[in-house]
Scaffold this motif. Sequence first.
Motif, PDB file in Angstrom:
ATOM      1  N   TYR B  50       0.856  -1.211   0.000  1.00  0.00           N
ATOM      2  CA  TYR B  50       0.000   0.000   0.000  1.00  0.00           C
ATOM      3  C   TYR B  50       0.882   1.249   0.000  1.00  0.00           C
ATOM      4  O   TYR B  50       2.046   1.211   0.404  1.00  0.00           O
ATOM      5  N   THR B  69      -3.040  10.690   0.018  1.00  0.00           N
ATOM      6  CA  THR B  69      -3.954   9.735  -0.589  1.00  0.00           C
ATOM      7  C   THR B  69      -3.440   8.340  -0.275  1.00  0.00           C
ATOM      8  O   THR B  69      -2.273   8.029  -0.542  1.00  0.00           O
ATOM      9  N   THR B  71      -3.599   4.442  -1.001  1.00  0.00           N
ATOM     10  CA  THR B  71      -4.039   3.529  -2.062  1.00  0.00           C
ATOM     11  C   THR B  71      -3.520   2.127  -1.782  1.00  0.00           C
ATOM     12  O   THR B  71      -2.460   1.943  -1.177  1.00  0.00           O
ATOM     13  N   THR B  87      -9.258  -2.693  -5.334  1.00  0.00           N
ATOM     14  CA  THR B  87      -8.341  -1.596  -5.058  1.00  0.00           C
ATOM     15  C   THR B  87      -9.117  -0.426  -4.444  1.00  0.00           C
ATOM     16  O   THR B  87     -10.332  -0.309  -4.627  1.00  0.00           O
ATOM     17  N   SER B  89      -8.657   3.960  -3.089  1.00  0.00           N
ATOM     18  CA  SER B  89      -7.897   5.214  -3.081  1.00  0.00           C
ATOM     19  C   SER B  89      -8.718   6.219  -2.301  1.00  0.00           C
ATOM     20  O   SER B  89      -9.837   6.556  -2.729  1.00  0.00           O
TER      21      SER B  89
END
Lengths: 131, 129
Positions: B50, B69, B71, B87, B89
């Motif tokens: 990550y 951010t 992700t 996934t 974000s």
Amino acid sequence: MTNQANKQVILKFYEIFSGKPKTEDLLRQFFADETLIAHALTSEAAFPCYRIDPLEMIAEGDLVSVRATWSGTHLGEFMGVPGTGKNFSTPLFVTYRISSGKIVDHWMIIDTADIMRQLGIPQPQKTGTPG
Amino acid sequence: MSLKANKEFIRHYLEDVCSQPKTEELLRKYITDESLIEHCLTSEAAFPMYKIEIEEMIAEGDLVSVRGTWTGTHQGIFMNIPGTGKTFSLPIFVTYRVVGGMIVDHWMIIDQNEFLRQISIPQAQQQGG
């Protein structure tokens, strides 16, 4: 303005608005950020007289980053759920951009899952946070 | 360390630990805050590789505030929820306290509802833990 003066703008704003009704006229004395005005009015409708109590402020340039406690009572609609009358108190992280003594931009995170838990609103299972 | 040095330290820390598997040995090069080390290892197990990308940093005294951010991909078990392969974000705020070139304390927030929306856990699994 110096970054310490910018902190004073934010402290004065919290002092004037925390625990009191937030009208658009009053908000516009401090905000020149339309999305923040809309957000504050929506929050005021759900949680009248909500409070923001700062725990820590970091200022640099025209930015002030605040770690605070947001608290209130759920009396109006929140995420489609009518007022429950329950109290909440949750962490709030926000960065403000200050220009000429007014807030002109902002970035904010609250954990809505934490608020829903406290209000007893059905919500997804708890998760952790990353490092 | 100066404010600029503290910011550069945090930038280097995030770039270094987010560019390779986050082992305990690697994390201990930067962190003495045991709860942060534990958070990073738990997150790495669930979301290998990550990343936290910096959008903005503000420093004052021994504190550095990062707006970033976060992700990753949900591949491992996380709070009893098996990997979904999804996934995500989402925004994150982290404030680090830096003393003597090490992270000694931290405060962090994400919106967990936003995270769960993105990995789209079926209702049956949400109630399962």
